[in-house]
Motif scaffolding. Sequence first.
Motif, short mmCIF file in Angstrom:
data_model
loop_
_atom_site.label_atom_id
_atom_site.label_comp_id
_atom_site.label_asym_id
_atom_site.label_seq_id
_atom_site.Cartn_x
_atom_site.Cartn_y
_atom_site.Cartn_z
N ALA A 191 0.84 -1.21 0.00
CA ALA A 191 0.00 0.00 0.00
C ALA A 191 0.87 1.26 0.00
CB ALA A 191 -0.92 0.00 1.21
N LEU A 192 1.98 1.21 0.71
CA LEU A 192 2.90 2.34 0.75
C LEU A 192 3.53 2.58 -0.63
CD1 LEU A 192 4.30 4.48 2.48
CD2 LEU A 192 6.07 2.80 2.97
N ASP A 193 3.91 1.48 -1.30
CA ASP A 193 4.47 1.60 -2.65
C ASP A 193 3.46 2.22 -3.62
OD1 ASP A 193 6.92 0.39 -1.94
OD2 ASP A 193 6.10 -1.62 -2.30
N GLU A 194 2.22 1.79 -3.53
CA GLU A 194 1.18 2.32 -4.42
C GLU A 194 0.97 3.81 -4.17
OE1 GLU A 194 -2.18 -0.18 -3.69
OE2 GLU A 194 -1.32 -1.86 -4.80
N ARG A 195 0.99 4.22 -2.90
CA ARG A 195 0.85 5.65 -2.59
C ARG A 195 2.03 6.45 -3.13
NH1 ARG A 195 -0.20 6.03 3.62
NH2 ARG A 195 0.63 3.95 3.52
N ARG A 196 3.22 5.87 -3.01
CA ARG A 196 4.43 6.55 -3.50
C ARG A 196 4.35 6.74 -5.01
NH1 ARG A 196 10.46 4.10 -3.73
NH2 ARG A 196 11.51 6.00 -4.33
N ILE A 197 3.89 5.72 -5.73
CA ILE A 197 3.76 5.81 -7.18
C ILE A 197 2.70 6.84 -7.56
CG2 ILE A 197 3.06 4.55 -9.25
CD1 ILE A 197 4.47 2.08 -8.04
N ARG A 198 1.55 6.81 -6.87
CA ARG A 198 0.49 7.79 -7.16
C ARG A 198 0.98 9.21 -6.91
NH1 ARG A 198 -2.99 4.20 -4.48
NH2 ARG A 198 -2.95 5.53 -2.66
N ARG A 199 1.69 9.40 -5.81
CA ARG A 199 2.22 10.73 -5.46
C ARG A 199 3.22 11.19 -6.53
NH1 ARG A 199 4.91 9.60 -0.94
NH2 ARG A 199 2.97 9.27 0.16
N ALA A 200 4.07 10.27 -6.98
CA ALA A 200 5.05 10.61 -8.00
C ALA A 200 4.37 10.95 -9.33
CB ALA A 200 6.04 9.46 -8.19
N ARG A 201 3.30 10.22 -9.67
CA ARG A 201 2.57 10.53 -10.90
C ARG A 201 1.93 11.91 -10.83
NH1 ARG A 201 -0.15 4.68 -11.56
NH2 ARG A 201 1.51 3.72 -12.79
N ARG A 202 1.33 12.23 -9.66
CA ARG A 202 0.73 13.56 -9.50
C ARG A 202 1.79 14.65 -9.59
NH1 ARG A 202 -2.35 10.91 -5.36
NH2 ARG A 202 -0.92 11.78 -3.82
N LYS A 203 2.98 14.37 -9.06
CA LYS A 203 4.06 15.35 -9.11
C LYS A 203 4.51 15.58 -10.56
CE LYS A 203 8.33 16.38 -6.66
NZ LYS A 203 9.32 15.87 -5.70
N VAL A 204 4.56 14.52 -11.37
CA VAL A 204 4.91 14.66 -12.78
C VAL A 204 3.86 15.50 -13.50
CG1 VAL A 204 5.13 13.41 -14.98
CG2 VAL A 204 6.31 12.56 -12.95
N LEU A 205 2.59 15.20 -13.26
CA LEU A 205 1.52 15.96 -13.91
C LEU A 205 1.56 17.44 -13.51
CD1 LEU A 205 -1.44 13.43 -13.67
CD2 LEU A 205 -0.14 14.09 -15.71
N ALA A 206 1.81 17.71 -12.25
CA ALA A 206 1.88 19.10 -11.79
C ALA A 206 3.08 19.81 -12.41
CB ALA A 206 1.97 19.14 -10.26
N ALA A 207 4.21 19.12 -12.51
CA ALA A 207 5.40 19.73 -13.11
C ALA A 207 5.17 20.00 -14.59
CB ALA A 207 6.61 18.83 -12.90
N ARG A 208 4.49 19.07 -15.28
CA ARG A 208 4.16 19.30 -16.70
C ARG A 208 3.25 20.50 -16.86
NH1 ARG A 208 2.41 13.52 -19.03
NH2 ARG A 208 4.43 12.53 -18.91
#
Length: 90
Positions: A55-72
């Motif tokens: 569950a922690l890994d999934e949250r980390r991946i989701r957070r990283a995806r959101r960070k990529v989208l925000a940076a884009r």
Amino acid sequence: MKSIAALQDVVTPWSDGLEPSDAELDTIEREMPLIEARVELLDAQITVLDRTPSALDERRIRRARRKVLAARRDLTNQVAAAVGMAGGAA
């Protein structure tokens, strides 16, 4: 034995030092938050390649995806503002 020589000019013109120009360095600096966000996402994805994500890994991946989208989004808005386009991505 014959030597082989190129019959055409080099595709990329040869530069004295092959150093990036100031404009290229500025572009890299502007894109650095997106590059770092993509590296963070890739790191999170590599972490779970050989195991089932927790569950922690999934949250980390989701957070990283959101960070990529925000940076884009931010980069797109910066470029749009620099070009002078009305509006932007967000």
